[in-house]
Design a protein around this motif. Structure first.
Motif, mmCIF file in Angstrom:
data_model
loop_
_atom_site.group_PDB
_atom_site.id
_atom_site.type_symbol
_atom_site.label_atom_id
_atom_site.label_comp_id
_atom_site.label_asym_id
_atom_site.label_seq_id
_atom_site.Cartn_x
_atom_site.Cartn_y
_atom_site.Cartn_z
ATOM 1 N N UNK A 101 0.835 -1.199 0.000
ATOM 2 C CA UNK A 101 0.000 0.000 0.000
ATOM 3 C C UNK A 101 0.868 1.246 0.000
ATOM 4 N N UNK A 102 0.268 2.370 -0.334
ATOM 5 C CA UNK A 102 1.065 3.568 -0.500
ATOM 6 C C UNK A 102 1.341 4.365 0.747
ATOM 7 N N UNK A 143 2.694 2.924 7.909
ATOM 8 C CA UNK A 143 3.609 1.822 8.227
ATOM 9 C C UNK A 143 3.326 0.598 7.366
ATOM 10 N N UNK A 178 2.874 0.462 4.405
ATOM 11 C CA UNK A 178 3.511 0.569 3.091
ATOM 12 C C UNK A 178 4.810 -0.226 3.040
ATOM 13 N N UNK A 179 5.347 -0.565 4.218
ATOM 14 C CA UNK A 179 6.549 -1.395 4.248
ATOM 15 C C UNK A 179 6.229 -2.884 4.133
ATOM 16 N N UNK A 180 4.994 -3.251 4.358
ATOM 17 C CA UNK A 180 4.629 -4.677 4.351
ATOM 18 C C UNK A 180 4.349 -5.113 2.928
#
Lengths: 113, 115
Positions: free
Chosen positions: B95-96, B99, B101-103
């Motif tokens: 996802x953009x 947190x 967004x790192x997954x």
């Protein structure tokens, strides 16, 4: 320059015992850390993460510990099961990295009966 | 469940051929990534994209290019394949924002052999 290091290429643990996988990093801008698990011929799957505002995160049998001053994190698996046998990668991301991750070289865990 | 699919599990190409690796994700993720995995070297980022038609070089972009014409699709192109590009190629999306967004969620990988 390897910013995320996993110094143990392999680890063997008996079923039921604790597995401890270690990871060191050098970039102080990293503020989010993840562990991924990879079986042969499959893509890595996300396991557990921790942000730099915490020093511990737990999810079932998996716990990640973060020591910011030592720039060190570890993954504990208790109790270890044969299905945990896989390659484990730690990864780190940080402010200004646009959600990029830097991965370690991996540790192959073998859980024996 | 997030699903990331890659067009081929195994590919064998000859030196000098142009190679296209396709990746599609179904979770409306803004970010997409291409990595290669080699023994003892872990996952190394080739290119990534945080929006349609946007691309950024990763750590090892030489010999590769990418294309993102639609949000769900991210292509890796080897303009002229060489034997040192024999590797496992992994696509990922995330996802953009925030947190999460790192997954990153990974596809199953493409094992490319260049002969």
């Amino acid at each position: 320059d390897q910013q995320v290091k996993q110094n143990s290429p392999s680890l063997s643990v008996q079923e039921g015992r604790i597995s401890i996988l270690n990871c060191d990093y050098t970039n102080s801008m990293f503020d989010y850390f993840l562990w991924y698990k990879k079986y042969p011929a499959e893509g890595p799957t996300f396991l557990i993460s921790i942000s730099s505002i915490k020093d511990k995160n737990e999810d079932g049998r998996f716990t990640v510990f973060l020591n910011k001053s030592a720039k060190h994190l570890s993954l504990h698996i208790v109790p270890s099961q044969p299905g945990d046998s896989a390659v484990y990668f730690c990864a780190a991301g940080g402010t200004g990295t646009a959600s990029k991750l830097t991965f370690g070289t991996g540790t192959r865990l073998q859980v024996t009966l | 469940d997030v699903k990331v699919t890659q067009s081929s599990r195994y590919l064998v190409k000859r030196t000098g051929e142009k190679v296209f690796l396709e990746c599609v994700q179904d979770m409306d993720h803004e970010n997409m990534f291409w990595y290669r995995q080699d023994p003892g070297l872990g996952l190394r980022l080739i290119y990534f994209s945080y929006d349609v038609k946007m691309k950024e070089k990763g750590d090892i972009p030489e010999g590769y290019s990418v294309s993102r014409e639609k949000k769900e699709r991210f292509s890796l192109i080897l303009e002229s394949a060489s034997t040192n590009q024999t590797s496992m190629y992994l696509c990922a999306s995330s996802p953009g924002q925030g947190a999460s967004s790192y997954e990153q969620y990974f596809g199953p990988g493409t094992r490319l052999t260049v002969t």
